[in-house]
Write a protein that holds these residues in place. Structure first.
Motif, short mmCIF file in Angstrom:
data_model
loop_
_atom_site.label_atom_id
_atom_site.label_comp_id
_atom_site.label_asym_id
_atom_site.label_seq_id
_atom_site.Cartn_x
_atom_site.Cartn_y
_atom_site.Cartn_z
N UNK A 113 0.84 -1.21 0.00
CA UNK A 113 0.00 0.00 0.00
C UNK A 113 0.87 1.26 0.00
N UNK A 114 2.00 1.22 0.69
CA UNK A 114 2.93 2.35 0.70
C UNK A 114 3.47 2.59 -0.70
N UNK A 115 3.74 1.53 -1.40
CA UNK A 115 4.27 1.64 -2.78
C UNK A 115 3.25 2.35 -3.68
N UNK A 116 1.99 1.96 -3.57
CA UNK A 116 0.95 2.60 -4.38
C UNK A 116 0.88 4.09 -4.04
N UNK A 117 0.95 4.40 -2.75
CA UNK A 117 0.85 5.79 -2.33
C UNK A 117 2.04 6.60 -2.86
N UNK A 118 3.24 6.09 -2.69
CA UNK A 118 4.42 6.85 -3.13
C UNK A 118 4.45 7.01 -4.65
N UNK A 119 4.04 5.99 -5.37
CA UNK A 119 4.03 6.13 -6.84
C UNK A 119 3.02 7.19 -7.28
N UNK A 120 1.93 7.30 -6.56
CA UNK A 120 0.95 8.35 -6.86
C UNK A 120 1.55 9.73 -6.59
N UNK A 121 2.27 9.85 -5.48
CA UNK A 121 2.92 11.13 -5.15
C UNK A 121 3.99 11.47 -6.19
N UNK A 122 4.74 10.49 -6.61
CA UNK A 122 5.76 10.72 -7.64
C UNK A 122 5.10 11.18 -8.95
#
Length: 180
Positions: A113-122
């Motif tokens: 879930x953290x990966x999905x969040x950070x990729x969205x921020x990127x």
């Protein structure tokens, strides 16, 4: 010798009692140790989860401010991309070690879930670096970021066996700048 044989049941009782007490105390200590160890790891995971969210939210706040400068967001404190650049670098530098700690101690679902969040921020950062002026596209990215954040927090709560929390979505009524 007959006196010794008469005392033998009592002696065996004392030995069995001592062994039983030793085993009960040892088992209790082991259970307490495991419980305390689990609590320590849980505290560490919570600290890592919190730090990761704090660092990522720092990037998110910067994106809001730059988006406001570009006319995509109503954030009250716009920031030009040039002025934001060193802050984005600093936020990305802080994000890397927080992400490594998350990989090391985080539950697989939380890391996913953290990966999905950070990729969205990127993706949001890339949108702004390109100087895009598209409030509708920005609103879609904000929605995906909010959903990813909410899913990250839900995964953290599940991992730490916490009760469900607030979604973090507050509706802010638009105010007329003239007070009407």
């Amino acid at each position: 010798m007959p006196e010794f044989i008469q005392q033998l049941p009592a002696l065996i009782g004392v030995i069995v009692g001592a062994l039983g007490s030793y085993m009960a105390i040892t088992r209790g200590d082991r259970i307490r140790f495991l419980r305390e160890q689990a609590a320590r790891w849980e505290e560490r995971r919570l600290a890592i989860y919190t730090e990761y969210a704090r660092v990522l939210k720092q990037s998110v706040t910067l994106t809001y401010r730059v988006a406001a400068h570009l006319g995509n967001d109503p954030h009250p404190h716009p920031l030009s991309p040039e002025a934001a650049a060193p802050h984005f670098t600093e936020a990305a530098d802080a994000r890397d070690p927080a992400g490594e700690a998350l990989l090391m101690l985080g539950a697989p679902d939380v890391v996913d879930k953290a990966r999905v969040w950070v990729l969205t921020v990127i993706e949001m950062e890339r949108f702004l670096r390109d100087g895009t002026r598209d409030p509708r596209a920005w609103a879609g990215m904000l929605e995906r970021q909010r959903t990813a954040r909410q899913e990250y927090y839900a995964a953290v709560r599940r991992d730490l066996a916490l009760p469900p929390g607030h979604s973090g979505r507050w509706s802010v009524a638009a105010q007329d700048p003239h007070g009407d």
